[in-house]
Enzyme design. Structure first.
Site, PDB file in Angstrom:
ATOM      1  N   THR A 247      12.827   2.550  13.520  1.00 48.96           N
ATOM      2  CA  THR A 247      12.498   2.375  14.945  1.00 48.96           C
ATOM      3  C   THR A 247      13.621   2.848  15.867  1.00 48.96           C
ATOM      4  O   THR A 247      14.788   2.790  15.528  1.00 48.96           O
ATOM      5  CB  THR A 247      12.206   0.880  15.289  1.00 48.96           C
ATOM      6  OG1 THR A 247      11.290   0.362  14.362  1.00 48.96           O
ATOM      7  CG2 THR A 247      11.694   0.693  16.690  1.00 48.96           C
ATOM      8  N   ARG A 275      -1.562  -2.140  10.070  1.00 50.49           N
ATOM      9  CA  ARG A 275      -0.531  -3.121  10.461  1.00 50.49           C
ATOM     10  C   ARG A 275       0.203  -2.625  11.702  1.00 50.49           C
ATOM     11  O   ARG A 275       0.690  -1.502  11.753  1.00 50.49           O
ATOM     12  CB  ARG A 275       0.464  -3.310   9.319  1.00 50.49           C
ATOM     13  CG  ARG A 275       1.663  -4.228   9.628  1.00 50.49           C
ATOM     14  CD  ARG A 275       2.893  -3.438  10.002  1.00 50.49           C
ATOM     15  NE  ARG A 275       4.089  -4.294  10.132  1.00 50.49           N
ATOM     16  CZ  ARG A 275       5.237  -3.885  10.668  1.00 50.49           C
ATOM     17  NH1 ARG A 275       5.355  -2.660  11.139  1.00 50.49           N
ATOM     18  NH2 ARG A 275       6.256  -4.690  10.753  1.00 50.49           N
ATOM     19  N   GLY A 277       3.462  -3.528  14.055  1.00 54.94           N
ATOM     20  CA  GLY A 277       4.653  -4.371  14.128  1.00 54.94           C
ATOM     21  C   GLY A 277       4.886  -4.804  15.561  1.00 54.94           C
ATOM     22  O   GLY A 277       3.949  -4.921  16.366  1.00 54.94           O
ATOM     23  N   THR A 298      14.782  -3.560  17.160  1.00 48.53           N
ATOM     24  CA  THR A 298      14.482  -2.873  15.905  1.00 48.53           C
ATOM     25  C   THR A 298      14.663  -3.906  14.795  1.00 48.53           C
ATOM     26  O   THR A 298      15.397  -4.871  14.971  1.00 48.53           O
ATOM     27  CB  THR A 298      15.414  -1.667  15.655  1.00 48.53           C
ATOM     28  OG1 THR A 298      16.768  -2.139  15.544  1.00 48.53           O
ATOM     29  CG2 THR A 298      15.338  -0.639  16.762  1.00 48.53           C
ATOM     30  N   GLY A 301       9.546  -6.581  12.478  1.00 44.94           N
ATOM     31  CA  GLY A 301       8.528  -6.739  13.515  1.00 44.94           C
ATOM     32  C   GLY A 301       7.845  -8.088  13.441  1.00 44.94           C
ATOM     33  O   GLY A 301       7.562  -8.712  14.464  1.00 44.94           O
TER      34      GLY A 301
HETATM   35  N1  GLY Z   1      10.374  -3.094  14.204  1.00 48.76           N
HETATM   36  C1  GLY Z   1       9.509  -2.152  13.696  1.00 48.76           C
HETATM   37  C2  GLY Z   1       8.443  -2.683  12.839  1.00 48.76           C
HETATM   38  O1  GLY Z   1       8.563  -3.778  12.302  1.00 48.76           O
HETATM   39  O2  GLY Z   1       7.448  -2.018  12.679  1.00 48.76           O
END
Ligand code: GLY
Length: 413
Positions: A247, A275, A277, A298, A301
């Protein structure tokens, strides 16, 4: 039967009433605005902060700010560099795919000057999802589009259809399929009390170390057979053993007191199809309040969604906290949620990037890295640099899923 005159008279009375009502609402809104907490000062310098991978595009964003450009355009310009880069396999083109081998992207943005927001989730075949989120903001009456609807909207807006799976990411996915695909994201997750966490072992017993080495050797051989280039083999194995979340988050502010933020990602590697996040969630992956500041995340998620991380940080600053304190407080909330299972925290990677409206900024992380290799974030305020994140704990996380379900038996022959 009512006459035309009655109708006109009624309309006039209605309009007057409506006018009065609108006036009252305006007065109330002005009074509310006067009592509303906000940070008055603007930063003394234009400034951009981002996750460490933003260092590659931060000059571009800063150039936009310096030439009087929009703060969101500046933030997106930084994120787009990573979306376009096939070697950043956590964002955009070349991102690591879901368990079916398909790249799905998430992004959101908030534009401080207009207080508008846009978001897209689970998008396939369009690489610049940060621009797509901005297009949702600018060209629809909605805030969030997902999946096929977001993709269809993208084509209508002229975004090209592209295959986002690079040869390199496809081979890493194949390595996962061949060696570790029995370690997937089905079944109870880390937050579930039924999730078994191995006990703390300060040092790995020699026999285990040997088993791990055998596994690495076996995976290295597989990687070679799949055609993964020698210099990338260890990195590929690491991605298979510890699926990354990657991310990029970027927040940008100018000396006029305008501020915006964006986050973009390919999300958790090997995730279930569909999915989403935290990155497309306004308030989790990114939140910007032009009165207070901008923040983004980041890392895990799933954990961040539950604490509405970016929004909570902004509210903390609204109530007087510094950027650093606001971020650390949210990390402590995650710690608190694991009070009964503290060892699980070893597997949680969570980083926040925070820019207060007045220019106070910080990067904080659940794990701050080691003295030799501290965790970093990128800053540009006329001088481009990487700074250390403030760690709640020293060291590095073990990335989730913690260990193979049977640590000594993955799908080895
Ligand atoms: N922080 C990015 C995710 O979990 O998709």
């Amino acid at each position: 039967m009512s006459s035309r005159r009655d109708f006109i008279a009624g309309t006039i009375i209605g309009s007057v009433a409506l006018g009065l009502e609108a006036q009252t609402t305006r007065v109330q809104a002005t009074q509310a605005a006067k009592t509303y907490t906000w940070i008055g000062a603007a930063p003394r310098k234009n400034i951009i902060i981002s996750s460490a991978n933003g260092i590659h595009g931060i000059d571009k964003g800063y150039e936009i700010l310096s030439s009087g450009g929009d703060t969101l355009d500046a933030a997106i310009a930084v994120g787009k560099v990573q979306e376009d880069d096939p070697n950043d396999d956590s964002v955009g083109y070349g991102g690591l795919p879901n368990e079916d081998g398909v790249v799905e992207l998430d992004s959101c943005c908030m534009h401080g000057p207009t207080r508008m927001a846009g978001s897209v989730g689970g998008v396939r075949n369009i690489k610049n999802v940060s621009l797509l989120a901005q297009a949702v903001m600018q060209h629809t009456a909605h805030v969030m589009l997902v999946g096929q609807g977001a993709e269809k909207f993208g084509y209508a807006m002229g975004f090209p259809k592209e295959n986002l799976l690079t040869d390199r990411s496809r081979k890493v996915w194949l390595l996962w399929k061949e060696t570790m695909s029995n370690q997937d994201w089905w079944g109870p997750g880390l937050a579930d009390p039924r999730y078994p966490v191995p006990p703390d072992t300060p040092a790995m017993p020699t026999s285990s170390a040997e088993v791990w080495q055998q596994r690495i050797d076996w995976m290295t051989e597989k990687a070679a057979r799949l055609g993964i280039e020698p210099e990338f083999r260890m990195a590929a194995i690491e991605r298979v053993l510890n699926p990354p979340t990657g991310t990029i988050h970027v927040s940008a502010a100018n000396t006029k007191g305008e501020i915006s933020g964006m986050t973009t990602t390919s999300g958790l590697a090997w995730k279930l199809a569909g999915r989403c996040g935290d990155s497309p969630i306004i308030g989790a992956g990114c939140y910007t309040d032009p009165d207070i500041g901008s923040a983004g995340a980041t890392g895990s998620g799933e954990e961040n969604i539950k604490v509405a991380g970016a929004h909570t940080i902004i509210e903390n600053m609204r109530h007087g906290m510094s950027a650093k304190e606001a971020g650390l407080d949210v990390l402590r909330r995650i710690v608190h949620a694991y009070e009964k299972f503290p060892t699980k925290l070893r597997y949680i990677s969570m980083k926040y990037y925070i820019l207060r409206r007045d220019g106070d900024y910080a990067g904080v992380s659940m794990w701050g890295g080691t003295p030799e290799k501290p965790a970093k974030f990128a800053v540009h305020d006329g001088a481009k640099r990487l700074e250390n994140l403030v760690g709640l704990y020293p060291g590095n996380p073990l990335t989730f899923p913690p260990q193979p379900k049977d640590p000594y038996k993955i799908n080895t022959p």
